[in-house]
Motif scaffolding. Structure first.
Motif, mmCIF file in Angstrom:
data_model
loop_
_atom_site.group_PDB
_atom_site.id
_atom_site.type_symbol
_atom_site.label_atom_id
_atom_site.label_comp_id
_atom_site.label_asym_id
_atom_site.label_seq_id
_atom_site.Cartn_x
_atom_site.Cartn_y
_atom_site.Cartn_z
ATOM 1 N N UNK A 143 -21.456 -54.523 15.192
ATOM 2 C CA UNK A 143 -21.049 -54.062 13.878
ATOM 3 C C UNK A 143 -21.998 -53.058 13.259
ATOM 4 N N UNK A 144 -22.997 -52.579 14.020
ATOM 5 C CA UNK A 144 -23.949 -51.614 13.494
ATOM 6 C C UNK A 144 -23.487 -50.196 13.827
ATOM 7 N N UNK A 145 -24.292 -49.224 13.384
ATOM 8 C CA UNK A 145 -24.021 -47.833 13.739
ATOM 9 C C UNK A 145 -24.197 -47.629 15.238
ATOM 10 N N UNK A 146 -23.633 -46.537 15.741
ATOM 11 C CA UNK A 146 -23.836 -46.189 17.137
ATOM 12 C C UNK A 146 -22.818 -46.779 18.081
ATOM 13 N N UNK A 147 -21.716 -47.321 17.550
ATOM 14 C CA UNK A 147 -20.705 -47.867 18.461
ATOM 15 C C UNK A 147 -20.053 -46.765 19.277
ATOM 16 N N UNK A 148 -19.871 -45.586 18.672
ATOM 17 C CA UNK A 148 -19.258 -44.481 19.384
ATOM 18 C C UNK A 148 -19.776 -43.170 18.803
ATOM 19 N N UNK A 149 -20.132 -42.203 19.649
ATOM 20 C CA UNK A 149 -20.542 -40.898 19.110
ATOM 21 C C UNK A 149 -19.404 -40.197 18.381
ATOM 22 N N UNK A 150 -18.159 -40.571 18.688
ATOM 23 C CA UNK A 150 -17.021 -39.951 18.010
ATOM 24 C C UNK A 150 -16.983 -40.333 16.531
ATOM 25 N N UNK A 151 -17.474 -41.545 16.208
ATOM 26 C CA UNK A 151 -17.486 -41.964 14.801
ATOM 27 C C UNK A 151 -18.391 -41.056 13.982
ATOM 28 N N UNK A 152 -19.538 -40.664 14.543
ATOM 29 C CA UNK A 152 -20.434 -39.782 13.803
ATOM 30 C C UNK A 152 -19.839 -38.384 13.667
ATOM 31 N N UNK A 153 -19.020 -37.962 14.618
ATOM 32 C CA UNK A 153 -18.371 -36.657 14.525
ATOM 33 C C UNK A 153 -17.364 -36.623 13.376
ATOM 34 N N UNK A 154 -16.779 -37.770 13.067
ATOM 35 C CA UNK A 154 -15.840 -37.814 11.938
ATOM 36 C C UNK A 154 -16.580 -37.560 10.632
#
Length: 309
Positions: free
Chosen positions: A188-199
């Motif tokens: 449940x932390x940050x870094x689950x997917x690099x695509x999430x940071x691209x959003x």
């Protein structure tokens, strides 16, 4: 669909409190306590276009790309509205699944001053190659999104987060991926997917585990283990649970206290507490490294250790 303004009653801090015998009585609200918001259904559609996960967007009257949305009418079925929104960028026969993702307020939807967004996500069958973009909609790789409003990015983040939860919670995925990867990606932390940071959505603070709100503070290790057993309906090996418990203590969210149970009919167990600051440090680190700071370095005794005289 016919637009309809749904009435949502908001209880303010000065709302009168009713006594128990009148708890079921209807309380009339003033106009200041009642707000009316249009309700929209927002359904981003995710699909593979070539080898990239892409999302379908539609142009608004100004020519800007936005998420597919339907204004919910008074007699509209939300499920049908979600399907209609998804079909703005994918044919019904191409849609594999639609699932609810969350609810959020949005303030920048023209011509609406403020609306309540009911967010779902849809998964569509793949396109082998990128199709020419038309006036009715287009697909963009999540790494190459066009300019989006802040609220659209927030709603897309909600939808993609729910999509990730669905992927990582799938029984087949959990069988195929290494356990270390699953642990990091499902914490449940940050870094689950690099695509999430691209959003481009800033993730909110990770809330503390809900079970610690149900336990006394401090608590013995056995209380936490038995709570898991009661919820899951399966026995947990005490030795394995204790080893995992020790690892969490080393990471920071739990602290071993130099005190033991008193007045219990069995051997007294050592007591522990949940450390909110340790949890914040651990969650900010992504759950991968031990937190730094002044934590109690005492190693916990066995689950039911006797207090030494």
């Amino acid at each position: 669909m016919d637009a309809h303004r749904h009435t949502i009653v908001l209880d303010g801090p000065d709302a009168p409190h009713e006594s128990a015998p009148r708890a079921s009585a209807r309380v009339e609200r003033t106009s200041q306590e009642t707000a009316c918001f249009p309700i929209e259904t927002i359904t981003p559609v995710f699909r593979l276009v070539g080898a990239k996960i892409s999302v379908g967007l539609v142009p608004d009257p100004a020519g800007n790309f936005v998420l597919p949305a339907i204004l919910l009418g008074e007699r509209d079925d939300p499920k049908c509205a979600s399907e209609s929104a998804a079909q703005q960028v994918a044919a019904a026969r191409e849609i594999v699944r639609i699932k609810h993702a969350g609810v959020s307020m949005r303030d920048d939807r023209v011509p609406l001053s403020r609306s309540l967004a009911v967010v779902s996500f849809a998964v569509a069958k793949p396109q082998l190659a990128e199709q020419p973009r038309s006036g009715s909609g287009a697909y963009f790789p999540l790494e190459q999104l066009p300019p989006l409003s802040d609220s659209d990015r927030q709603l897309l983040g909600i939808a993609f987060g729910a999509f990730l939860d669905e992927v990582l919670g799938d029984a087949l995925t959990r069988r195929l991926l290494p356990r270390g990867v699953l642990h990091r990606k499902t914490d449940g932390f940050d870094g689950r997917s690099p695509l999430a940071s691209r959003i481009g959505v800033n993730r909110a603070e990770t809330p503390a585990p809900v079970l610690f709100g149900m336990l006394p503070d401090p608590f013995p290790m056995s209380s936490l283990r038995m709570l898991y057993e009661h919820i899951l309906g399966v026995p947990l090996d005490r030795g394995n649970f204790r080893r995992q418990f020790l690892e969490v203590i080393d990471l920071g969210p739990l602290v071993a206290l130099p005190i033991f149970q008193r007045g219990v009919p069995h051997r007294a167990g050592q007591l522990f507490t949940f450390d909110h600051r340790g949890w914040e440090r651990w969650s900010h680190a992504g759950g991968d490294i031990a937190s730094t700071g002044a934590l109690d370095s005492r190693q916990p005794a066995a689950e039911d250790a006797t207090l030494a005289p």
